[in-house]
Design an enzyme around this catalytic site. Sequence first.
Site, PDB file in Angstrom:
ATOM      1  CD  GLU A   1      47.590  39.728  36.889  1.00 12.07           C
ATOM      2  OE1 GLU A   1      47.733  40.959  36.782  1.00 12.07           O
ATOM      3  OE2 GLU A   1      47.816  39.114  37.933  1.00 12.07           O
TER       4      GLU A   1
ATOM      5  CG  HIS B   1      45.602  43.570  38.051  1.00 10.31           C
ATOM      6  ND1 HIS B   1      46.923  43.378  37.741  1.00 10.31           N
ATOM      7  CD2 HIS B   1      45.517  44.830  38.564  1.00 10.31           C
ATOM      8  CE1 HIS B   1      47.604  44.473  38.031  1.00 10.31           C
ATOM      9  NE2 HIS B   1      46.773  45.365  38.547  1.00 10.31           N
TER      10      HIS B   1
ATOM     11  CB  SER C   1      48.790  47.272  40.379  1.00 11.90           C
ATOM     12  OG  SER C   1      48.429  47.530  39.053  1.00 11.90           O
TER      13      SER C   1
END
Length: 305
Positions: free
Chosen positions: A239, A269, A144
């Site tokens: 995502e 995600h 991320s």
Amino acid sequence: MSKVQRATIDALMRQAPFDGSLPPERMRKDFEAQMTSGPAPAGVTVIPSVLGGRPALTVEPEGGAATGTILYFHGGAWVFGSPATALNLTAALVRRTGARAVSVDYRLAPEHPFPAAVEDGLAAYRELLDQGVPAERIVLAGESAGGALGIITLLAAREAGLPMPAAAVAFSPGLDATLSGESMTTKHDADPLFSRAELATVFAHHLAGQDPAQPLLSPALHADPAGLPPLLLQAGSNEVLLDDSTRFAARAAEAGVDVRLDVTEDVPHVFQAFEGLLDEADAALDRAGRFLTDALADADADSRR
């Protein structure tokens, strides 16, 4: 693929969608509790350490000398998260590669907005080099925001004239602070966790009023990737951040970078965090482990020529 597993994970994530309006301290507390509630990861030894002037966790493989060093950056939208919240993912790579990992507790917004995290990433990489770790024995990884920080650290290291590491892996990296990817719209319903509006709210802490249209904030749009080492970008098809990976991969390929875009169907995600619960997570981690292992071996062979 397991449709049942994927449906179960999707339903689980929809029970607690991300709320970017929460106070940062609440987000940090909730995320820490969620990600550290399970048993300690097997097959590794975890040692508190310091790197680049920041606290860190060193994760070493059990039963053998490490074959390289993974510089790992945790996720958390630049506002929350820690090496502890990313420990399972970090350990998963250590087990698959035989490398040690050093996971850095970089500074977080809003107390420390951009470019604080980038400064910490660069300082950590620079200290590894200063310790005598050869660049060809280092790889970067993260998930991320941490996946983005890995790639951004490469860009900052290149501009600082530092040698490139052997490779980098990014799980669902956020590479566009302008949030302008088409997937922000096309994947709105499919994404069980994020929306453009929620991401805009939390990213505002990191931006602190700065223009997001710059290379170290939106490399998918504005960075020149030329000269970067081999890259693996993994993302899920469900995502809103998908286009961050697809656009940066295309940009890197055009610049002559050895880049691999690995998109897994119908997963969310950072789906790799569901190792042991989702077959696709285990398979993706296996691919990432092989990529890093091969990159370390190739870089080592090149250095001996």
